[in-house]
Write an enzyme that holds these catalytic residues in place. Structure first.
Site, PDB file in Angstrom:
ATOM      1  N   GLU A   1       0.806  -1.229   0.000  1.00 19.85           N
ATOM      2  CA  GLU A   1       0.000   0.000   0.000  1.00 19.85           C
ATOM      3  C   GLU A   1       0.837   1.275   0.000  1.00 19.85           C
ATOM      4  O   GLU A   1       0.500   2.247   0.706  1.00 19.85           O
ATOM      5  CB  GLU A   1      -0.964  -0.001   1.199  1.00 19.85           C
TER       6      GLU A   1
ATOM      7  N   GLU B   1      -5.758  -8.176  -0.198  1.00 24.39           N
ATOM      8  CA  GLU B   1      -6.497  -7.766   0.998  1.00 24.39           C
ATOM      9  C   GLU B   1      -7.927  -7.468   0.567  1.00 24.39           C
ATOM     10  O   GLU B   1      -8.153  -6.620  -0.294  1.00 24.39           O
ATOM     11  CB  GLU B   1      -5.894  -6.525   1.673  1.00 24.39           C
TER      12      GLU B   1
END
Length: 504
Positions: free
Chosen positions: A174, A293
């Site tokens: 991320e 995710e």
């Protein structure tokens, strides 16, 4: 009641289900590791301190692979802190979650546990505060044979002679997000990821590498981030990652039940972006997605990392899931299956305690949350070839996604036996659906109804707990039949998710 008609033919396929679609995620966050999978004082703990009641539930869940050690945690993690004699390991402050990390569980312990529960580890490397050297050293430590390098011999000296043989590696986590330790622009990350990938491939050309894609579809750089990153990394990686979490906005439950529409659009948009980069480069290579995710997460209940006080493995985002959440999770799994031609890996986040299908009580029981059940059923039965479905259904008006199908249907066929698994979600909160599926194209291979299970309840807010762990479980559905014309008919109650198995 409204009608749903499904067209199916075994000749029209989407792709083959990669078993890694049924992955999970373990991060050093809250009670996922310490108090989740690892609790040395627990009555069921093995000689290494890992809870066997949790391990049994992980096996039942059907998880095939687990991404580790983060997550935001990895962007400030030094893997060397978590190897060697436990007594000599340093305590560190994890800047992501402001938790004091004892490093009792590290790379070796996690890999041994993962293999013990029958899953393959996926390893993420720190490209937030570290880079090429640390990633290659970790690769040597985990994967190289004894005697090949001093770093591999360090693993042997730590009591792990055999390599951990980790195949899939995530190049950071991320890094498009300003919340990330070491947040970077797309160009900064793309260049670092490319240099790291190039070095790792020189060490081992047979790895699968995952470049960081967007943290969610609402990021202002969604799409442009992937384009820039892949301009740097396209020839060096195998997958681009995507992350997405869903929750109801206020009382807009209809949009929440349709959350998979966003996931579907994300996959379509990012694979198109990847294909564009490939076309510009005149490449014959086709990248796939690692949706590493995803889950339901009630983020409005979480005040954010900046508000956290320094702690030591304090409970964090231990959401309790209800029936509606389980229906959404089942529908998200169907979206992943329906894109099995482009989604190679997916990891539900996280495995235990932290927005998880499994909850534990310190020193006490472990139990299945409502969202455990659609995952376990799908992982067990939806293996093989995903078929294209032509679904005629009513439309459901939503604030967030406009008009969407009121019912979604997915189909997976076992290529060896011909058995067929149907998955269906009725998103309407008020109307049951009458499902009709002609099966003549399948011959006698689907002539018998093996099972029809549903996740549904008169109380959509019902949950499971330590005291009532089986309040919400899959339940058989009566009245489903296959008539003499080989047509399946079934009733889908409002706000429900279904698994229907057909064989001979």
């Amino acid at each position: 009641m409204y009608d749903v008609e499904v067209g199916l033919d075994p000749a029209f396929t989407v792709g083959t289900v990669d078993p890694r679609l049924y992955g999970s995620f373990v991060e050093h966050m809250g009670r996922c590791v310490y108090g989740g999978i690892f609790e040395p004082d627990h009555p069921t703990a093995d000689e290494h301190g890992f809870r066997q009641d949790v391990a049994d539930l992980v096996r039942e869940l059907g998880v095939t692979t687990i991404r580790y050690p983060g997550g935001n945690f990895v962007s400030g993690y030094s893997w060397e802190d978590g190897v060697g004699p436990v007594a000599d390991r340093p305590r560190r402050l994890d800047l992501a979650w402001r938790s004091l990390e004892p490093n009792t569980v590290g790379t070796d312990e996690f890999c041994r546990w993962a293999r013990g529960v029958g899953v393959d580890p996926i390893m993420a490397v720190n490209l937030g505060t570290r880079g090429v050297d640390a990633a290659v050293d970790l690769l040597e430590y985990t994967n190289f044979a004894p005697g090949s390098t001093s770093t591999a011999d360090r693993r042997v000296a730590n009591g792990h002679k055999d390599p951990h043989a980790i195949k899939v590696w995530c190049l950071g986590n991320e890094l498009d997000g300003p919340w990330q330790i070491g947040h970077k622009t797309a160009d900064e990350y793309g260049r670092l990821a490319a240099e790291t990938a190039r070095a790792m491939r020189r060490a081992d050309p047979n790895l699968e590498l995952v470049a960081c894609g967007s943290s969610n579809s609402g990021m202002p750089t969604f799409g442009s981030w992937e384009r820039t990153v892949l301009e740097h990394t396209y020839d060096l990686v195998d997958h681009i990652s995507l992350h997405a979490y869903y929750e109801p906005a206020g009382d807009d439950v209809d949009s929440f039940l349709a959350s998979s529409e966003d996931m579907r659009r994300m996959i379509t948009a990012i694979t198109a972006t990847a294909d564009h980069v490939g076309a510009v480069r005149r490449s014959g290579k086709r990248l796939t997605v690692s949706f590493d995710e995803w889950n339901v997460w009630y983020q409005h209940r979480f005040s954010g990392q900046a508000t956290l006080e320094q702690n030591e493995n304090a409970p964090l985002i231990e959401d309790v899931y209800d029936v509606t959440d389980a229906v959404v999770v089942g529908d998200l799994l169907m979206a992943l299956l329906d894109h099995s031609d482009r989604v190679a890996i997916a990891c539900q986040a996280q495995l235990v305690n932290v927005i998880a299908p499994i909850l534990t009580r310190t020193g006490g029981p472990a139990w299945r949350q409502t969202i455990f059940h659609p995952f376990a059923l799908t992982a067990r039965h939806a293996r093989g070839t995903v078929l294209r479905t032509a679904v005629r259904t009513a439309q459901l008006a939503t604030q967030r996604y406009g008009d969407v199908p009121a019912t979604r249907v997915s189909a997976v066929q076992d290529p060896e036996t011909g058995a067929l698994t149907l998955l269906a979600t009725n998103r309407s909160r008020t109307q049951p659906a009458r499902l009709t599926v002609p099966l003549r194209a399948f011959g006698q291979r689907t002539s018998r109804l093996l099972e029809h299970l549903t996740i549904a309840d008169d109380d959509p807010s019902a949950t499971n707990s330590a005291e009532h762990p089986d309040r919400v479980v899959p339940r058989p559905v009566a009245g489903t039949v296959i008539d003499g014309d080989q047509t399946l008919t079934a009733t889908l109650p409002p706000s429900s998710w279904h698994l229907i198995r057909l064989g001979h």
